[in-house]
Scaffold this motif. Sequence first.
Motif, PDB file in Angstrom:
ATOM      1  N   ARG A 119       0.837  -1.207   0.000  1.00 15.60           N
ATOM      2  CA  ARG A 119       0.000   0.000   0.000  1.00 15.60           C
ATOM      3  C   ARG A 119       0.867   1.250   0.000  1.00 15.60           C
ATOM      4  O   ARG A 119       0.596   2.224  -0.725  1.00 15.60           O
ATOM      5  N   GLU A 120       1.913   1.267   0.815  1.00 21.17           N
ATOM      6  CA  GLU A 120       2.811   2.421   0.874  1.00 21.17           C
ATOM      7  C   GLU A 120       3.557   2.622  -0.439  1.00 21.17           C
ATOM      8  O   GLU A 120       3.776   3.764  -0.870  1.00 21.17           O
ATOM      9  N   VAL A 121       3.942   1.532  -1.087  1.00 26.64           N
ATOM     10  CA  VAL A 121       4.645   1.640  -2.369  1.00 26.64           C
ATOM     11  C   VAL A 121       3.741   2.266  -3.421  1.00 26.64           C
ATOM     12  O   VAL A 121       4.163   3.147  -4.190  1.00 26.64           O
ATOM     13  N   VAL A 122       2.478   1.838  -3.460  1.00 25.59           N
ATOM     14  CA  VAL A 122       1.550   2.377  -4.458  1.00 25.59           C
ATOM     15  C   VAL A 122       1.300   3.864  -4.220  1.00 25.59           C
ATOM     16  O   VAL A 122       1.413   4.692  -5.141  1.00 25.59           O
ATOM     17  N   LEU A 123       0.974   4.231  -2.991  1.00 31.28           N
ATOM     18  CA  LEU A 123       0.669   5.635  -2.688  1.00 31.28           C
ATOM     19  C   LEU A 123       1.913   6.517  -2.819  1.00 31.28           C
ATOM     20  O   LEU A 123       1.862   7.609  -3.417  1.00 31.28           O
ATOM     21  N   GLY A 124       3.012   6.059  -2.271  1.00 34.45           N
ATOM     22  CA  GLY A 124       4.246   6.833  -2.373  1.00 34.45           C
ATOM     23  C   GLY A 124       4.739   6.944  -3.796  1.00 34.45           C
ATOM     24  O   GLY A 124       5.258   7.993  -4.221  1.00 34.45           O
ATOM     25  N   GLY A 125       4.582   5.857  -4.577  1.00 28.43           N
ATOM     26  CA  GLY A 125       4.970   5.910  -5.981  1.00 28.43           C
ATOM     27  C   GLY A 125       4.154   6.928  -6.755  1.00 28.43           C
ATOM     28  O   GLY A 125       4.676   7.631  -7.642  1.00 28.43           O
ATOM     29  N   ALA A 126       2.866   7.025  -6.415  1.00 24.77           N
ATOM     30  CA  ALA A 126       2.023   8.022  -7.081  1.00 24.77           C
ATOM     31  C   ALA A 126       2.495   9.438  -6.767  1.00 24.77           C
ATOM     32  O   ALA A 126       2.530  10.313  -7.648  1.00 24.77           O
ATOM     33  N   VAL A 127       2.883   9.683  -5.517  1.00 25.91           N
ATOM     34  CA  VAL A 127       3.398  11.003  -5.130  1.00 25.91           C
ATOM     35  C   VAL A 127       4.688  11.317  -5.885  1.00 25.91           C
ATOM     36  O   VAL A 127       4.863  12.434  -6.425  1.00 25.91           O
ATOM     37  N   ILE A 128       5.594  10.344  -5.944  1.00 24.17           N
ATOM     38  CA  ILE A 128       6.886  10.560  -6.620  1.00 24.17           C
ATOM     39  C   ILE A 128       6.677  10.838  -8.098  1.00 24.17           C
ATOM     40  O   ILE A 128       7.273  11.771  -8.669  1.00 24.17           O
ATOM     41  N   LEU A 129       5.837  10.061  -8.753  1.00 24.97           N
ATOM     42  CA  LEU A 129       5.603  10.236 -10.191  1.00 24.97           C
ATOM     43  C   LEU A 129       4.953  11.590 -10.474  1.00 24.97           C
ATOM     44  O   LEU A 129       5.291  12.262 -11.452  1.00 24.97           O
ATOM     45  N   THR A 130       4.016  11.988  -9.606  1.00 29.92           N
ATOM     46  CA  THR A 130       3.333  13.263  -9.824  1.00 29.92           C
ATOM     47  C   THR A 130       4.283  14.445  -9.678  1.00 29.92           C
ATOM     48  O   THR A 130       4.355  15.334 -10.550  1.00 29.92           O
ATOM     49  N   VAL A 131       5.033  14.467  -8.595  1.00 22.35           N
ATOM     50  CA  VAL A 131       5.962  15.577  -8.366  1.00 22.35           C
ATOM     51  C   VAL A 131       7.074  15.563  -9.405  1.00 22.35           C
ATOM     52  O   VAL A 131       7.489  16.617  -9.912  1.00 22.35           O
ATOM     53  N   GLY A 132       7.571  14.390  -9.738  1.00 20.65           N
ATOM     54  CA  GLY A 132       8.608  14.308 -10.765  1.00 20.65           C
ATOM     55  C   GLY A 132       8.122  14.819 -12.102  1.00 20.65           C
ATOM     56  O   GLY A 132       8.851  15.533 -12.820  1.00 20.65           O
ATOM     57  N   ALA A 133       6.890  14.460 -12.461  1.00 24.77           N
ATOM     58  CA  ALA A 133       6.339  14.944 -13.733  1.00 24.77           C
ATOM     59  C   ALA A 133       6.177  16.464 -13.710  1.00 24.77           C
ATOM     60  O   ALA A 133       6.440  17.154 -14.710  1.00 24.77           O
ATOM     61  N   LEU A 134       5.757  17.026 -12.560  1.00 23.72           N
ATOM     62  CA  LEU A 134       5.613  18.477 -12.452  1.00 23.72           C
ATOM     63  C   LEU A 134       6.948  19.190 -12.647  1.00 23.72           C
ATOM     64  O   LEU A 134       7.037  20.198 -13.365  1.00 23.72           O
TER      65      LEU A 134
END
Length: 390
Positions: A119-134
């Motif tokens: 669960r932490e990998v999925v949620l944290g991965g979403a945060v990383i991908l979003t901020v990285g894309a920004l």
Amino acid sequence: MLRDDLRTLWTEPRPPDAPARVWRDWALVAASLGGVVLEAALREDVVWRPVAAVFTVGLCLLTLWRRTRPLAMVTLAFGSTMLLQVAWLVAAPREPVGLDTGVIVLVLVYALLRWGSGREVVLGGAVILTVGALCVVTYESPVVEKVVGYVFLLLPGVVGAAVRFWGAARERQWEQVRSREREQLARELHDTVAHHVSAMVIRAQAGRVLAGADASAAVEALEGVEEEGARTLEEMRAMVAALRDRGVGAELAPPAGVADLERLARTPGDRLKVDLGLDGELDSLPPALDAAVYRIVQESVTNAMRHAVGATEVVVRVTAQRHTVRVSVRDNGQRTGRGRDGYGLAGLRERAALLGGALRAGPGADQGWHVEAELPRAGSGSRGHSRPRR
């Protein structure tokens, strides 16, 4: 299929035994804080110097909780990065805000995949991908540099996942080793206890029958029971000592082998005669093969004592040939019409298979029960490690 994979990932627990904090963590924080101080003091093109310094110091401190709270640390780090990025877009300075020492955030990316739950990998991965894309979209740089930067951000996560899967695979291998050891211990315990207890029961029965007619015979039977019981306790204590104190010098006594078959042949007493015949070069067998021959004979004699109706004799033949050792055990009891494939015979087949040989057991053509085993000499030498050295 994809839905099942995602559900499996979501329910994946954290890896066990994650260290909370070790000396390397303090060394990492000290080195990174030193880098922040030097860069903030010596670098001339730093935009919003106090803000950049405080922000990077915060990233350095977050690494202390990266294993115990990987999702929270990633959310704090990348959430504050996004806020700083939004402020930069509003103020529109000429240079990006932040210090190069902020690359320490990659340690948090690694820790998320290495120590986080599914669960932490999925949620944290979403945060990383979003901020990285920004960050990739807002920075004015060539496309190649943006792609390389994005890959550079995600690479620690790939490494963390690889280390995690490698650790899980190694743990599964160790569990398989422990499972094999438990099976081998079960075989040893069954072979030892079943044989001696069967002999004790038979001697006790004989003593009860003879007690009224011949007191000396009853005393002799009781002495035999005492001897078998003492031997059983001695062997069991050796096993327990090895299990309790493994690695601190406690070892089992050398396993019984062909040289102990003479003593084994005398165990049943008057009720069952054991006709033992040894042929060929049997003095230099590899330890695993030597022990397997003894256990096969021991279990077969025990089964004859317990199950062979009306049996008076067990014929044991051990023949050493150039490339194989053949073991034959036959009793002259009455056939009961059913097999006796219990844990003992299952263990003997496992022993033979581990050595590259084969074992067959079943009723004889005329009477009794026959056990035939063929064990290769070469196989025992090459697979001797399959028997645990405790």
